[in-house]
Design an enzyme around this catalytic site. Sequence first.
Site, PDB file in Angstrom:
ATOM      1  N   GLU A 127       0.849  -1.193   0.000  1.00  0.00           N
ATOM      2  CA  GLU A 127       0.000   0.000   0.000  1.00  0.00           C
ATOM      3  C   GLU A 127       0.882   1.239   0.000  1.00  0.00           C
ATOM      4  O   GLU A 127       1.572   1.523   0.981  1.00  0.00           O
ATOM      5  CB  GLU A 127      -0.921   0.025   1.216  1.00  0.00           C
ATOM      6  CG  GLU A 127      -1.807   1.263   1.296  1.00  0.00           C
ATOM      7  CD  GLU A 127      -2.626   1.496   0.026  1.00  0.00           C
ATOM      8  OE1 GLU A 127      -2.273   2.424  -0.741  1.00  0.00           O
ATOM      9  OE2 GLU A 127      -3.587   0.732  -0.206  1.00  0.00           O
TER      10      GLU A 127
ATOM     11  N   GLY B  43      -0.400   4.349  -0.576  1.00  0.00           N
ATOM     12  CA  GLY B  43      -1.178   5.483  -0.094  1.00  0.00           C
ATOM     13  C   GLY B  43      -1.634   5.262   1.337  1.00  0.00           C
ATOM     14  O   GLY B  43      -0.960   4.615   2.138  1.00  0.00           O
ATOM     15  N   THR B  44      -2.796   5.791   1.659  1.00  0.00           N
ATOM     16  CA  THR B  44      -3.336   5.654   3.004  1.00  0.00           C
ATOM     17  C   THR B  44      -3.954   4.273   3.166  1.00  0.00           C
ATOM     18  O   THR B  44      -4.723   3.820   2.321  1.00  0.00           O
ATOM     19  CB  THR B  44      -4.396   6.733   3.267  1.00  0.00           C
ATOM     20  OG1 THR B  44      -3.835   8.016   2.993  1.00  0.00           O
ATOM     21  CG2 THR B  44      -4.867   6.685   4.710  1.00  0.00           C
ATOM     22  N   PHE B  45      -3.652   3.612   4.254  1.00  0.00           N
ATOM     23  CA  PHE B  45      -4.134   2.248   4.459  1.00  0.00           C
ATOM     24  C   PHE B  45      -5.659   2.231   4.548  1.00  0.00           C
ATOM     25  O   PHE B  45      -6.269   3.050   5.232  1.00  0.00           O
ATOM     26  CB  PHE B  45      -3.539   1.667   5.748  1.00  0.00           C
ATOM     27  CG  PHE B  45      -3.735   0.187   5.871  1.00  0.00           C
ATOM     28  CD1 PHE B  45      -2.758  -0.690   5.447  1.00  0.00           C
ATOM     29  CD2 PHE B  45      -4.917  -0.334   6.379  1.00  0.00           C
ATOM     30  CE1 PHE B  45      -2.941  -2.064   5.533  1.00  0.00           C
ATOM     31  CE2 PHE B  45      -5.112  -1.702   6.478  1.00  0.00           C
ATOM     32  CZ  PHE B  45      -4.124  -2.569   6.053  1.00  0.00           C
ATOM     33  N   GLY B  46      -6.250   1.283   3.837  1.00  0.00           N
ATOM     34  CA  GLY B  46      -7.698   1.119   3.872  1.00  0.00           C
ATOM     35  C   GLY B  46      -8.388   1.464   2.577  1.00  0.00           C
ATOM     36  O   GLY B  46      -9.569   1.159   2.410  1.00  0.00           O
ATOM     37  N   GLY B  47      -7.698   2.127   1.660  1.00  0.00           N
ATOM     38  CA  GLY B  47      -8.262   2.365   0.345  1.00  0.00           C
ATOM     39  C   GLY B  47      -9.207   3.549   0.252  1.00  0.00           C
ATOM     40  O   GLY B  47      -9.394   4.319   1.205  1.00  0.00           O
ATOM     41  N   THR B  48      -9.823   3.669  -0.911  1.00  0.00           N
ATOM     42  CA  THR B  48     -10.644   4.830  -1.249  1.00  0.00           C
ATOM     43  C   THR B  48     -11.884   4.947  -0.377  1.00  0.00           C
ATOM     44  O   THR B  48     -12.171   6.001   0.188  1.00  0.00           O
ATOM     45  CB  THR B  48     -11.061   4.764  -2.731  1.00  0.00           C
ATOM     46  OG1 THR B  48      -9.890   4.806  -3.548  1.00  0.00           O
ATOM     47  CG2 THR B  48     -11.966   5.935  -3.095  1.00  0.00           C
ATOM     48  N   CYS B  49     -12.655   3.862  -0.282  1.00  0.00           N
ATOM     49  CA  CYS B  49     -13.953   3.938   0.396  1.00  0.00           C
ATOM     50  C   CYS B  49     -13.817   4.428   1.829  1.00  0.00           C
ATOM     51  O   CYS B  49     -14.538   5.316   2.262  1.00  0.00           O
ATOM     52  CB  CYS B  49     -14.632   2.567   0.365  1.00  0.00           C
ATOM     53  SG  CYS B  49     -16.190   2.510   1.282  1.00  0.00           S
TER      54      CYS B  49
ATOM     55  N   HIS C 194     -48.962  -0.677   5.059  1.00  0.00           N
ATOM     56  CA  HIS C 194     -49.664   0.587   4.842  1.00  0.00           C
ATOM     57  C   HIS C 194     -49.610   1.396   6.129  1.00  0.00           C
ATOM     58  O   HIS C 194     -49.822   0.857   7.216  1.00  0.00           O
ATOM     59  CB  HIS C 194     -51.127   0.322   4.463  1.00  0.00           C
ATOM     60  CG  HIS C 194     -51.932   1.571   4.286  1.00  0.00           C
ATOM     61  ND1 HIS C 194     -51.838   2.359   3.159  1.00  0.00           N
ATOM     62  CD2 HIS C 194     -52.822   2.177   5.116  1.00  0.00           C
ATOM     63  CE1 HIS C 194     -52.661   3.383   3.285  1.00  0.00           C
ATOM     64  NE2 HIS C 194     -53.272   3.308   4.472  1.00  0.00           N
TER      65      HIS C 194
END
Length: 467
Positions: free
Chosen positions: A31, A33-39, A450
């Site tokens: 990794e 970038g930042t650990f854990g990814g985009t989400c 309903h």
Amino acid sequence: MTHYDLAIIGSGSGNTLISPEWDDREVVLVEGGTFGGTCLNVGCIPTKMYVYPAGLATAAAESSRLGVDLFLDGVRWRDIRDRIFTRIDAISSGGRKYRADELRNVRLIEDYVRLTGERSFETPSGEVVTADQLVIATGSRAVRPEIPGISLPQVHTSDTVMRLEDLPKRLLILGGGYIAAEFAHVFGAFGTEVTIAVRSGGMLRHLDETVSEAFTEQAARQWDLRLDTDVTQITANDDGSVTARLNGPAGPADLGVDAVLVAIGRTPNTDALGAAQAGLDLHDDGRLAVDDYQRVLRNGAPVEGLWSLGDASSDYQLKHVANHEAKIVAHNLLHPEALRASDHRFVPAAVFSHPQVASVGMTEEEALAHADATGTAVVTAVQHYGSTAYGWAMEDSTGFVKIIAEQPTGRILGAHILGHEASMIIQPVIQAMSFGLDAQTMARGQYWIHPALTEVLENALLNLKTD
């Protein structure tokens, strides 16, 4: 040269592949970038943590028509921001520590790497790593157009705009997709003057035309929406603001803003990985080509031991799709004699803007093309929220459900919803499509509470002329 049983490049959904079944094998996780990814860090989770308070702020402006006087005293941007990222950064840090320090069989390489072969890569320090099996889960990144001033510090993408020190008074958003729509809602609800520059003639153009047109109309009522407009230049001002040159139907015009958000799409990170140089098959947009089992292709054939998932190979760019593909890859890594295929038949999506939008399956345009190809007639039904008791109680005049089905069979081809909690109301249709429930059976074969708002879905199904 260092060899591993399993190598994973990307710590988003790829991180979930390291299950207890790998405890007695050597694994390397990469990794840069930042650990854990985009989400986790810059996508789904923090944006929705902004969307919820934005909804509370919006309620104050809309409640008076129901006889309730609510007043918004203010929005504490830094409190909202810090609540979100204090929690998210802790999760990212904890996940990194667990992989880096607490698992004896797992090594974490915190750097960007480049492929040197089908199952090998090189680190910036020159170390070459090989593996019996390699998974590419490198995700995607925000696209920045090549226009003068795009690198100014006042110009942001979704990666940075949520961590602004102060709430901007004026914000220009480039783009008309779901990222633009969601951030327009957030910043607009918090009191920012939002201008959206869209190159095309509408917002959410990738969705069903009925939904796109309705959302565009609602967007124009809330924000300064500039359609058929290009941003050709961004210039810094002495007071810290910027001036953007907008070229629209009326000609060039200058717009002064405090910040710019570029939200024109995302591109796979396969170029930085050197996928093309490694000889792997790529789609025109840069995605890795994979087969149904998530095996990466080379010259049209699957490469043994090489897999991909998520935005690196999927055109959906959705976390729930990446998670599904990760489950498939996790199984296939351990059971090569009994491969499972990914199921991309009925992939739902939602836009958490104001109003909310949700969709699954074919648009009406796609369904008509399907009808032409198969000779099978299709029917549609549109049901407005306000036609049901709960929608009437809300005095909702904009929300609707649109269902598309094959006429002779009632097989549901697609569903599109615009309005309050669309992302939840659509779930029964996803279930019906996934398990082969036709429209009439779905409508008549169960109770519908309903006067819940889900009755709008029931009535849309009943109104399909499939008999």
